[in-house]
Scaffold this motif. Structure first.
Motif, short mmCIF file in Angstrom:
data_model
loop_
_atom_site.label_atom_id
_atom_site.label_comp_id
_atom_site.label_asym_id
_atom_site.label_seq_id
_atom_site.Cartn_x
_atom_site.Cartn_y
_atom_site.Cartn_z
N ARG A 113 0.62 -1.21 -0.07
CA ARG A 113 0.17 -0.08 -0.11
C ARG A 113 0.79 1.18 0.11
N VAL A 114 1.91 1.26 0.80
CA VAL A 114 2.91 2.55 0.88
C VAL A 114 3.63 2.62 -0.49
N ALA A 115 4.00 1.47 -1.03
CA ALA A 115 4.80 1.39 -2.18
C ALA A 115 3.85 1.91 -3.54
N ASP A 116 2.42 1.48 -3.31
CA ASP A 116 1.74 1.98 -4.53
C ASP A 116 1.36 3.42 -4.27
N SER A 117 1.33 4.02 -3.03
CA SER A 117 0.94 5.33 -2.69
C SER A 117 2.15 6.22 -3.25
N ILE A 118 3.34 5.70 -3.10
CA ILE A 118 4.61 6.41 -3.64
C ILE A 118 4.45 6.70 -5.04
N ASP A 119 4.27 5.23 -5.61
CA ASP A 119 4.18 5.22 -7.07
C ASP A 119 3.03 6.24 -7.61
N ALA A 120 1.97 6.24 -7.15
CA ALA A 120 0.96 7.19 -7.25
C ALA A 120 1.40 8.69 -7.35
N ASP A 121 2.12 9.26 -6.32
CA ASP A 121 2.68 10.36 -6.00
C ASP A 121 3.69 10.70 -7.29
N VAL A 122 4.66 9.79 -7.68
CA VAL A 122 5.68 10.00 -8.75
C VAL A 122 4.89 10.17 -9.99
N ILE A 123 3.92 9.49 -10.25
CA ILE A 123 3.15 9.55 -11.68
C ILE A 123 2.29 10.91 -11.58
#
Length: 87
Positions: A59-69
């Motif tokens: 969940r944390v990794a997906d959140s970081i990924d979404a922020d980068v995108i």
């Protein structure tokens, strides 16, 4: 025989502050791993606990990924490139 000149990439100077952040980031990831392993050892049901821990980490990794995108989309020229890469 053709003489080719080797083209070197310019060296990018690393910012000492950024190196400290990288080290701190890696240290904190190691701490997260250590805490997760301790929780697994102390858990009544290690399998279920492991799944829950993995879900939270994802969940944390997906959140970081979404922020980068999202940040990539903000840059006008790179936005189209980023959209193509994330498809």
């Amino acid at each position: 025989m053709t003489n080719r000149r080797m083209v070197r990439k310019p060296k990018i100077a690393r910012d000492p502050a950024m190196e400290k952040l990288d080290k701190a980031f890696k240290d904190n990831l190691a701490k997260v791993e250590e805490v997760a392993k301790k929780r697994l050892l102390q858990a009544r049901d290690p399998f279920r606990t492991g799944l829950l821990l993995a879900r939270e980490i994802r969940r944390v990794a997906d959140s970081i990924d979404a922020d980068v995108i999202a940040q990539c989309m903000d840059v006008t020229e790179a936005g189209t490139i980023c959209q193509e890469l994330t498809r």
